[in-house]
Design a protein around this motif. Sequence first.
Motif, PDB file in Angstrom:
ATOM      1  N   THR A  18       0.843  -1.195   0.000  1.00  0.00           N
ATOM      2  CA  THR A  18       0.000   0.000   0.000  1.00  0.00           C
ATOM      3  C   THR A  18       0.878   1.245   0.000  1.00  0.00           C
ATOM      4  OG1 THR A  18      -1.755   1.215   1.151  1.00  0.00           O
ATOM      5  CG2 THR A  18      -0.212  -0.013   2.526  1.00  0.00           C
ATOM      6  N   PRO A  19       0.489   2.300  -0.735  1.00  0.00           N
ATOM      7  CA  PRO A  19       1.289   3.534  -0.716  1.00  0.00           C
ATOM      8  C   PRO A  19       0.942   4.471   0.451  1.00  0.00           C
ATOM      9  CG  PRO A  19      -0.435   3.706  -2.355  1.00  0.00           C
ATOM     10  CD  PRO A  19      -0.526   2.320  -1.784  1.00  0.00           C
ATOM     11  N   VAL A  20      -0.196   4.233   1.122  1.00  0.00           N
ATOM     12  CA  VAL A  20      -0.604   5.081   2.249  1.00  0.00           C
ATOM     13  C   VAL A  20      -1.298   4.228   3.311  1.00  0.00           C
ATOM     14  CG1 VAL A  20      -0.900   7.216   0.909  1.00  0.00           C
ATOM     15  CG2 VAL A  20      -2.824   5.661   1.195  1.00  0.00           C
ATOM     16  N   ILE A  21      -1.178   4.680   4.576  1.00  0.00           N
ATOM     17  CA  ILE A  21      -1.896   4.029   5.671  1.00  0.00           C
ATOM     18  C   ILE A  21      -2.475   5.125   6.558  1.00  0.00           C
ATOM     19  CG2 ILE A  21      -1.794   2.491   7.669  1.00  0.00           C
ATOM     20  CD1 ILE A  21       0.782   1.275   6.404  1.00  0.00           C
ATOM     21  N   TYR A  22      -3.790   5.075   6.751  1.00  0.00           N
ATOM     22  CA  TYR A  22      -4.484   5.991   7.651  1.00  0.00           C
ATOM     23  C   TYR A  22      -4.882   5.228   8.912  1.00  0.00           C
ATOM     24  CZ  TYR A  22      -4.982   9.163   3.682  1.00  0.00           C
ATOM     25  OH  TYR A  22      -4.731   9.993   2.628  1.00  0.00           O
ATOM     26  N   LYS A  23      -4.930   5.938  10.032  1.00  0.00           N
ATOM     27  CA  LYS A  23      -5.312   5.311  11.304  1.00  0.00           C
ATOM     28  C   LYS A  23      -6.465   6.083  11.926  1.00  0.00           C
ATOM     29  CE  LYS A  23      -2.901   5.990  15.176  1.00  0.00           C
ATOM     30  NZ  LYS A  23      -1.819   5.927  16.170  1.00  0.00           N
ATOM     31  N   MET A  24      -7.488   5.324  12.340  1.00  0.00           N
ATOM     32  CA  MET A  24      -8.589   5.886  13.110  1.00  0.00           C
ATOM     33  C   MET A  24      -8.648   5.109  14.420  1.00  0.00           C
ATOM     34  SD  MET A  24     -11.457   6.779  10.247  1.00  0.00           S
ATOM     35  CE  MET A  24     -12.157   8.099  11.193  1.00  0.00           C
ATOM     36  N   GLU A  31      -8.884   1.228  13.386  1.00  0.00           N
ATOM     37  CA  GLU A  31      -9.071   0.919  11.972  1.00  0.00           C
ATOM     38  C   GLU A  31      -7.861   1.467  11.239  1.00  0.00           C
ATOM     39  OE1 GLU A  31     -13.910   1.048  11.390  1.00  0.00           O
ATOM     40  OE2 GLU A  31     -12.708   2.670  10.572  1.00  0.00           O
ATOM     41  N   PHE A  32      -7.296   0.638  10.393  1.00  0.00           N
ATOM     42  CA  PHE A  32      -6.219   1.076   9.521  1.00  0.00           C
ATOM     43  C   PHE A  32      -6.750   0.975   8.106  1.00  0.00           C
ATOM     44  CE2 PHE A  32      -4.197  -0.434  13.357  1.00  0.00           C
ATOM     45  CZ  PHE A  32      -3.453   0.684  13.699  1.00  0.00           C
ATOM     46  N   ILE A  33      -6.664   2.069   7.390  1.00  0.00           N
ATOM     47  CA  ILE A  33      -7.226   2.140   6.053  1.00  0.00           C
ATOM     48  C   ILE A  33      -6.076   2.263   5.067  1.00  0.00           C
ATOM     49  CG2 ILE A  33      -8.786   3.358   4.515  1.00  0.00           C
ATOM     50  CD1 ILE A  33      -9.115   3.915   8.214  1.00  0.00           C
ATOM     51  N   CYS A  34      -6.044   1.349   4.116  1.00  0.00           N
ATOM     52  CA  CYS A  34      -4.976   1.275   3.127  1.00  0.00           C
ATOM     53  C   CYS A  34      -5.569   1.378   1.726  1.00  0.00           C
ATOM     54  CB  CYS A  34      -4.253  -0.063   3.233  1.00  0.00           C
ATOM     55  SG  CYS A  34      -3.643  -0.459   4.867  1.00  0.00           S
ATOM     56  N   PHE A  35      -4.714   1.587   0.782  1.00  0.00           N
ATOM     57  CA  PHE A  35      -5.058   1.455  -0.628  1.00  0.00           C
ATOM     58  C   PHE A  35      -4.377   0.171  -1.061  1.00  0.00           C
ATOM     59  CE2 PHE A  35      -4.666   2.372  -5.180  1.00  0.00           C
ATOM     60  CZ  PHE A  35      -5.925   2.854  -5.450  1.00  0.00           C
ATOM     61  N   CYS A  36      -5.057  -0.950  -0.809  1.00  0.00           N
ATOM     62  CA  CYS A  36      -4.449  -2.283  -0.917  1.00  0.00           C
ATOM     63  C   CYS A  36      -4.220  -2.692  -2.365  1.00  0.00           C
ATOM     64  CB  CYS A  36      -5.333  -3.325  -0.241  1.00  0.00           C
ATOM     65  SG  CYS A  36      -5.582  -3.031   1.511  1.00  0.00           S
ATOM     66  N   ASP A  37      -3.167  -3.471  -2.540  1.00  0.00           N
ATOM     67  CA  ASP A  37      -2.897  -4.119  -3.810  1.00  0.00           C
ATOM     68  C   ASP A  37      -4.085  -5.008  -4.161  1.00  0.00           C
ATOM     69  OD1 ASP A  37      -1.535  -5.323  -6.007  1.00  0.00           O
ATOM     70  OD2 ASP A  37      -0.912  -6.956  -4.687  1.00  0.00           O
ATOM     71  N   ARG A  38      -4.529  -4.988  -5.393  1.00  0.00           N
ATOM     72  CA  ARG A  38      -5.710  -5.769  -5.790  1.00  0.00           C
ATOM     73  C   ARG A  38      -5.523  -7.272  -5.585  1.00  0.00           C
ATOM     74  NH1 ARG A  38     -10.096  -3.012  -7.267  1.00  0.00           N
ATOM     75  NH2 ARG A  38      -9.766  -1.095  -8.378  1.00  0.00           N
ATOM     76  N   TYR A  84       1.625   6.541   7.453  1.00  0.00           N
ATOM     77  CA  TYR A  84       2.637   6.145   6.473  1.00  0.00           C
ATOM     78  C   TYR A  84       2.209   6.645   5.105  1.00  0.00           C
ATOM     79  CZ  TYR A  84       5.156   3.333   3.073  1.00  0.00           C
ATOM     80  OH  TYR A  84       5.911   2.952   1.998  1.00  0.00           O
ATOM     81  N   TYR A  85       3.173   7.153   4.366  1.00  0.00           N
ATOM     82  CA  TYR A  85       2.977   7.389   2.939  1.00  0.00           C
ATOM     83  C   TYR A  85       4.313   7.189   2.251  1.00  0.00           C
ATOM     84  CZ  TYR A  85       4.441  12.132   4.267  1.00  0.00           C
ATOM     85  OH  TYR A  85       5.106  13.205   4.792  1.00  0.00           O
ATOM     86  N   GLU A  86       4.223   6.581   1.099  1.00  0.00           N
ATOM     87  CA  GLU A  86       5.418   6.203   0.346  1.00  0.00           C
ATOM     88  C   GLU A  86       6.178   7.426  -0.134  1.00  0.00           C
ATOM     89  OE1 GLU A  86       5.622   4.014  -3.813  1.00  0.00           O
ATOM     90  OE2 GLU A  86       4.798   2.722  -2.242  1.00  0.00           O
TER      91      GLU A  86
END
Length: 125
Positions: A18-24, A31-38, A84-86
Amino acid sequence: MADINKNISDIILKNILTPVIYKMEYDDAYEFICFCDRGILMNDIAKAETELSELLNKNVIILDIRELPEAERVEIVRESEIIYYEDEIIKQLFEMSMLEDFRMFLDFRNATVERIKNIGTPYLS
């Protein structure tokens, strides 16, 4: 806090591309929100969730932002902590993309509301 976020990022990135990880953070969960690899497998997500739950002593859910409605995507981008961000440019492009998706959703919704007002149905006639 930076060290724990680094540990969290390392665990997620070991299992998920994932290029980014958000945390709530909530009282009893994260909750960790990613832009996951398909090509991500549910087992990889479950493995990361288990490791993070053990580290944080809370329930952990990892979500792919693409699976969420546009309004929730915007809420995540605006209100969650990015841990995190790439690359800064990738982060900005990602956020602009989420906002553009929401703008298109609003345009569609507004056009539907206008059709209902004008012809009494949301369907094109």
